[in-house]
Design a protein around this motif. Structure first.
Motif, PDB file in Angstrom:
ATOM      1  N   GLY A 333       0.752  -1.249   0.000  1.00 12.70           N
ATOM      2  CA  GLY A 333       0.000   0.000   0.000  1.00 12.70           C
ATOM      3  C   GLY A 333       0.780   1.295   0.000  1.00 12.70           C
ATOM      4  N   TRP A 334       1.907   1.363   0.718  1.00 12.43           N
ATOM      5  CA  TRP A 334       2.584   2.660   0.809  1.00 12.43           C
ATOM      6  C   TRP A 334       3.042   3.144  -0.568  1.00 12.43           C
ATOM      7  N   VAL A 335       3.729   2.274  -1.301  1.00 10.47           N
ATOM      8  CA  VAL A 335       4.221   2.664  -2.626  1.00 10.47           C
ATOM      9  C   VAL A 335       3.047   2.967  -3.547  1.00 10.47           C
ATOM     10  N   GLY A 336       2.009   2.115  -3.452  1.00  6.00           N
ATOM     11  CA  GLY A 336       0.827   2.317  -4.290  1.00  6.00           C
ATOM     12  C   GLY A 336       0.252   3.705  -4.091  1.00  6.00           C
ATOM     13  N   GLY A 337       0.108   4.103  -2.835  1.00  6.25           N
ATOM     14  CA  GLY A 337      -0.417   5.426  -2.536  1.00  6.25           C
ATOM     15  C   GLY A 337       0.493   6.505  -3.102  1.00  6.25           C
ATOM     16  N   PHE A 338       1.800   6.285  -2.938  1.00  5.44           N
ATOM     17  CA  PHE A 338       2.794   7.239  -3.418  1.00  5.44           C
ATOM     18  C   PHE A 338       2.688   7.418  -4.929  1.00  5.44           C
ATOM     19  N   LEU A 339       2.518   6.307  -5.645  1.00  3.18           N
ATOM     20  CA  LEU A 339       2.428   6.372  -7.104  1.00  3.18           C
ATOM     21  C   LEU A 339       1.075   6.912  -7.553  1.00  3.18           C
ATOM     22  N   MET A 340       0.019   6.504  -6.856  1.00  2.14           N
ATOM     23  CA  MET A 340      -1.316   6.931  -7.270  1.00  2.14           C
ATOM     24  C   MET A 340      -1.508   8.430  -7.084  1.00  2.14           C
ATOM     25  N   ARG A 341      -0.819   8.995  -6.089  1.00  2.00           N
ATOM     26  CA  ARG A 341      -0.915  10.444  -5.917  1.00  2.00           C
ATOM     27  C   ARG A 341      -0.128  11.201  -6.980  1.00  2.00           C
ATOM     28  N   GLN A 342       0.549  10.458  -7.870  1.00  2.00           N
ATOM     29  CA  GLN A 342       1.174  11.104  -9.030  1.00  2.00           C
ATOM     30  C   GLN A 342       0.401  10.813 -10.300  1.00  2.00           C
ATOM     31  N   GLY A 343      -0.702  10.081 -10.163  1.00  2.00           N
ATOM     32  CA  GLY A 343      -1.531   9.829 -11.337  1.00  2.00           C
ATOM     33  C   GLY A 343      -1.363   8.455 -11.938  1.00  2.00           C
ATOM     34  N   TYR A 344      -0.481   7.609 -11.372  1.00  2.00           N
ATOM     35  CA  TYR A 344      -0.372   6.237 -11.874  1.00  2.00           C
ATOM     36  C   TYR A 344      -1.366   5.384 -11.108  1.00  2.00           C
ATOM     37  N   TYR A 345      -1.449   4.104 -11.489  1.00  2.00           N
ATOM     38  CA  TYR A 345      -2.283   3.185 -10.724  1.00  2.00           C
ATOM     39  C   TYR A 345      -1.428   2.117 -10.091  1.00  2.00           C
ATOM     40  N   SER A 346      -1.901   1.624  -8.947  1.00  2.00           N
ATOM     41  CA  SER A 346      -1.184   0.560  -8.268  1.00  2.00           C
ATOM     42  C   SER A 346      -1.873  -0.767  -8.583  1.00  2.00           C
ATOM     43  N   ALA A 347      -1.092  -1.841  -8.531  1.00  2.00           N
ATOM     44  CA  ALA A 347      -1.632  -3.151  -8.885  1.00  2.00           C
ATOM     45  C   ALA A 347      -2.660  -3.623  -7.861  1.00  2.00           C
ATOM     46  N   VAL A 348      -2.517  -3.156  -6.636  1.00  2.00           N
ATOM     47  CA  VAL A 348      -3.480  -3.530  -5.595  1.00  2.00           C
ATOM     48  C   VAL A 348      -4.069  -2.236  -5.035  1.00  2.00           C
ATOM     49  N   PRO A 349      -5.013  -1.644  -5.769  1.00  2.00           N
ATOM     50  CA  PRO A 349      -5.500  -0.324  -5.364  1.00  2.00           C
ATOM     51  C   PRO A 349      -6.064  -0.304  -3.943  1.00  2.00           C
ATOM     52  N   GLU A 350      -6.727  -1.388  -3.532  1.00  2.00           N
ATOM     53  CA  GLU A 350      -7.395  -1.314  -2.225  1.00  2.00           C
ATOM     54  C   GLU A 350      -6.429  -1.154  -1.058  1.00  2.00           C
ATOM     55  N   THR A 351      -5.190  -1.674  -1.203  1.00  2.00           N
ATOM     56  CA  THR A 351      -4.245  -1.459  -0.105  1.00  2.00           C
ATOM     57  C   THR A 351      -3.730  -0.019  -0.117  1.00  2.00           C
ATOM     58  N   SER A 352      -3.669   0.577  -1.315  1.00  2.00           N
ATOM     59  CA  SER A 352      -3.166   1.943  -1.423  1.00  2.00           C
ATOM     60  C   SER A 352      -4.119   2.940  -0.775  1.00  2.00           C
ATOM     61  N   LYS A 353      -5.398   2.571  -0.755  1.00  2.00           N
ATOM     62  CA  LYS A 353      -6.414   3.459  -0.228  1.00  2.00           C
ATOM     63  C   LYS A 353      -6.082   3.891   1.202  1.00  2.00           C
ATOM     64  N   ASN A 354      -5.492   2.965   1.961  1.00  2.00           N
ATOM     65  CA  ASN A 354      -5.151   3.263   3.352  1.00  2.00           C
ATOM     66  C   ASN A 354      -4.082   4.336   3.471  1.00  2.00           C
ATOM     67  N   PHE A 355      -3.360   4.571   2.378  1.00  2.00           N
ATOM     68  CA  PHE A 355      -2.264   5.529   2.436  1.00  2.00           C
ATOM     69  C   PHE A 355      -2.610   6.823   1.702  1.00  2.00           C
ATOM     70  N   MET A 356      -3.893   6.997   1.390  1.00  2.00           N
ATOM     71  CA  MET A 356      -4.331   8.208   0.707  1.00  2.00           C
ATOM     72  C   MET A 356      -5.490   8.803   1.506  1.00  2.00           C
ATOM     73  N   SER A 357      -5.622  10.141   1.413  1.00  2.00           N
ATOM     74  CA  SER A 357      -6.768  10.750   2.070  1.00  2.00           C
ATOM     75  C   SER A 357      -8.014  10.436   1.240  1.00  2.00           C
ATOM     76  N   GLU A 358      -9.171  10.613   1.847  1.00  2.00           N
ATOM     77  CA  GLU A 358     -10.418  10.301   1.137  1.00  2.00           C
ATOM     78  C   GLU A 358     -10.552  11.158  -0.120  1.00  2.00           C
ATOM     79  N   ASP A 359     -10.119  12.420   0.005  1.00  2.00           N
ATOM     80  CA  ASP A 359     -10.215  13.332  -1.129  1.00  2.00           C
ATOM     81  C   ASP A 359      -9.272  12.896  -2.256  1.00  2.00           C
ATOM     82  N   GLU A 360      -8.058  12.493  -1.866  1.00  2.00           N
ATOM     83  CA  GLU A 360      -7.087  12.031  -2.870  1.00  2.00           C
ATOM     84  C   GLU A 360      -7.605  10.790  -3.586  1.00  2.00           C
ATOM     85  N   TRP A 361      -8.124   9.859  -2.796  1.00  2.00           N
ATOM     86  CA  TRP A 361      -8.667   8.625  -3.367  1.00  2.00           C
ATOM     87  C   TRP A 361      -9.810   8.961  -4.328  1.00  2.00           C
TER      88      TRP A 361
END
Lengths: 424, 283
Positions: A333-361
């Motif tokens: 999740g941590w890396v996923g969140g880090f990448l998703m906040r740059q506009g990429y997608y993570s392979a396991v989006p649901e774990t990334s959700k924990n590392f993003m704010s609701e607004d970011e998600w």
């Protein structure tokens, strides 16, 4: 944090660890084990998109071992993975590169039973289907080169065999970037790239394997030809595609071609070009200079790409265990969140959700209007409240993929023709 | 006798060794690899002419080589005119050695930054909304931005001339400084006009310097790939870019074959030039 279950020593770690290793061998106590992990170094190389120092720092913090990153362009990455297997432990490569490199045997298959979040990896990378109704796009779709027959397999198998070639890490859907202020009308089709209206103000990327796919999208959109498979053209199809573009080039359609990310940003920001093939972070880079730039969703769909990490065949023992630990951490999740906040997608989006704010998600994944300012992981404000992501939600964007970056059977022929196109 | 010959061998050996290891061996390797075969991800030893066959029969090769010659010829002409003028001014119009040295060093100041930076700084200057175009528009010379200023053959050659003129100035200046001033006085005493002195005395005596400058410029321009890529916006090709593309795609044998042909071409060219001028006089 999980710990590495077995204590084994490879020759390299013994040499590196020095005194600590000797002590650990004599007294294999858990206390000493922590010391041991610290002395592991994994060498990772890949394209700039995901080779970020922040990741290496976080690895050191969370897992204790050292990750050395080398960022290269995709040609050099292919070259290194294919020719210098001992120069890396972890290869961060794209799926089409995997198709080229896997048969060399320089990478080893990964046991999916050791991947904790394997079941949560999005369908695109397993069955090929994002949702059960999805149609599999043309080109080198990740799942077609994502599995092999066994630990030492050099082939690709089409079902989830339990042995993965790459663990997916990052992917996105690409389209054309435009300058809405300089165009002043809606753009809805790939064919606009060759519209004479933009004569001398268009650009395409000079990386043959990706450029040819953008070209195919354009040719199909113009109604010139319908490809049975854009990702695997015949010689005649290659001639036809490049013929159309050579004609356009001679007529002065293109201002320039670009090869590196910064070139595409400069072309767009300076107004030399108003429509071109582009990558998502390049759009962000133009926008952050205060210049309007849109990653335009088009009717024909997106050209998509995906990357993953593969393990060097020479990796064994404690380093191999560390690599698995790293992969599990990567998907947690941590890396996923880090990448998703740059506009990429993570392979396991649901774990990334924990590392993003609701607004970011909501903004990056669900395509909802931003409630407040959206900042990238480096703290820079990317979008103001009210902004909506170009193309909408994850399912809107990844569900509209028309083709994947690919490497063709006629690749060598294509490359020669591409060189002719550049020289024309 | 015997002792001196051993000393001679010993004295010559460091240079020969360096040349052997760092010049002869790599070239030999390139020649060998140029006959090898390649698959998409690997190269394999072989002795086949496929690489040369493709190169010598492809229309792209001839077009790209012609383009390379075109860049080399135009750049050479421009650098020669500018380089000769600058060197002439420094050597004959500046009277004191101090000022000659000061002005000569001034010429080298741009070379304190990397050549990539000197090249790339042209891009914002020549661009559609760049300084050159906005200046021309505000002076009323043109109504619309001129497009051919950037990403064209013009910008490529401009960058080449900017980058390589100094390589022409230095050797020409060097030869001019060695010209015996009494020869010029003699020409004047014999009633030669300024032009006659220039054409019949200075130019012939400067030929070795011109030739050395020519070799520098030709070798640099013909081997370049990065200037052409950036300044043409990847829209033009020269031999260097062809080699670069091959290397990027792991086609080392094909890249080697192109390199061998380029090397042979440049050597032939320089060999021919040396027939006309004896640069040993210079050394």
């Amino acid at each position: 944090m999980t710990t590495i279950s077995k204590i084994r020593y490879s020759r390299r770690s013994m040499l590196k660890a020095g005194g600590a290793a000797v002590a650990a061998a004599a007294l294999p106590a858990p206390m000493v084990w922590g010391q041991e992990t610290k002395n592991i170094t994994l060498r990772q190389f890949g394209t700039g998109v995901s080779n970020l120092n922040e990741v290496a720092m976080k690895v050191k913090e969370d897992l204790g071992f050292t990750l050395e990153m080398t960022a290269l362009d995709s040609d050099s990455v292919t070259q290194r993975a294919a020719t210098q297997p001992d120069s890396f432990d972890i290869a961060d490569i794209e799926y089409w590169i995997c198709k080229k490199v896997w048969p060399t045997g320089n990478l080893q298959a990964m046991d999916t039973s050791k991947i904790a979040n394997y079941d949560k990896i999005v369908g695109t990378f397993r069955s090929g289907k994002l949702t059960p109704e999805s149609v599999i796009a043309q080109g080198t779709a990740p799942h077609t080169v994502g599995f092999t027959s066994g630990q030492n397999g050099k082939d690709f198998v089409q079902e989830e065999s339990g042995w993965m070639t790459l663990i997916p890490t990052i992917y996105n859907a690409d389209t054309l970037g435009i300058r809405p202020d300089l165009i002043g009308r809606p753009i809805n089709n790939w064919s606009e790239l060759l519209n004479p209206e933009f004569k001398g103000k268009a650009s395409i990327l000079d990386i043959s394997s990706i450029g040819i796919m953008d070209m195919a999208m354009v040719v199909e959109s113009m109604g010139e030809y319908k490809y049975p498979d854009k990702g695997n053209m015949t010689k005649e199809e290659i001639d036809l595609t490049l013929g159309i573009f050579t004609e356009a080039k001679k007529a002065g359609q293109f201002r320039a071609f670009w090869k590196s990310f910064d070139e595409s940003v400069n072309l767009m920001a300076s107004g030399e070009v108003v429509i071109q093939s582009m990558w998502s972070p390049a759009i962000t880079a133009v926008r952050s200079q205060g210049i309007p730039c849109v990653y335009q969703p088009l009717e024909e769909g997106y050209r998509s790409w995906g990357g993953g990490i593969g393990l060097s065949a020479s990796l064994s023992g404690m380093e191999l265990d560390a690599a698995y630990e790293y992969i599990n951490w990567y998907l947690s999740g941590w890396v996923g969140g880090f990448l998703m906040r740059q506009g990429y997608y993570s392979a396991v989006p649901e774990t990334s959700k924990n590392f993003m704010s609701e607004d970011e998600w909501g903004f990056w994944f669900e395509g909802k209007p931003a409630q407040g300012d959206i900042a990238n992981p480096f703290g820079k404000v990317m979008e103001k409240a009210g902004a909506v992501r170009d193309g909408g939600s994850f399912y809107d964007r990844m569900g509209a993929v028309a083709c994947w970056n690919a490497v063709m059977d006629e690749n060598q022929y294509m490359v020669r023709k591409w060189n002719e196109f550049i020289a024309a | 006798m015997r002792k001196t010959s051993i000393t001679g061998w010993l004295l010559a050996s460091p240079l020969s060794l360096i040349l052997l290891v760092f010049l002869a061996a790599p070239i030999a390797m390139i020649v060998v690899v140029s006959f090898w075969g390649a698959t998409e991800w690997a190269i394999y030893p072989a002795f086949e002419f496929e690489n040369y066959e493709f190169l010598l029969t492809s229309s792209v090769t001839s077009r790209v080589f012609l383009n390379t010659f075109k860049y080399a010829a135009i750049t050479w002409a421009c650098t020669l005119v500018i380089g000769f003028t600058v060197a002439y001014y420094l050597a004959f119009h500046i009277r004191t050695l101090t000022w000659q040295i000061v002005l000569f060093l001034l010429c080298t100041i741009p070379f304190l930054t990397s050549n990539i930076i000197r090249m790339i700084s042209w891009i914002p200057f020549l661009g559609r909304n760049g300084l050159a175009n906005s200046a021309l528009i505000s002076w009323g010379v043109i109504d619309e931005p001129v497009e051919w200023l950037l990403f064209s053959d013009f910008s490529v050659i401009l960058a080449f001339v900017h980058l390589y003129t100094l390589f022409m100035v230095v050797p020409i200046f060097n030869t001019m400084m060695r010209i015996d001033k009494s020869l010029i006085e003699a020409a004047a005493d014999a009633g030669a006009s300024g032009w006659q002195t220039l054409w019949q005395v200075i130019v012939p005596l400067t030929k070795p310097g011109i030739m050395i400058g020519t070799i520098f410029v030709l070798a640099l321009v013909m081997g370049d790939f990065i200037t052409v890529r950036f300044m043409s916006g990847s829209q033009s090709a020269n031999v260097g870019r062809m080699i670069q593309n091959d290397i990027a795609l792991l086609q080392y044998p094909s890249a080697s074959a192109t390199a061998v042909i380029l090397l042979v071409t440049v050597l032939l060219l320089i060999g021919t030039l040396l027939r006309f001028v004896d640069i040993r006089k210079e050394l």
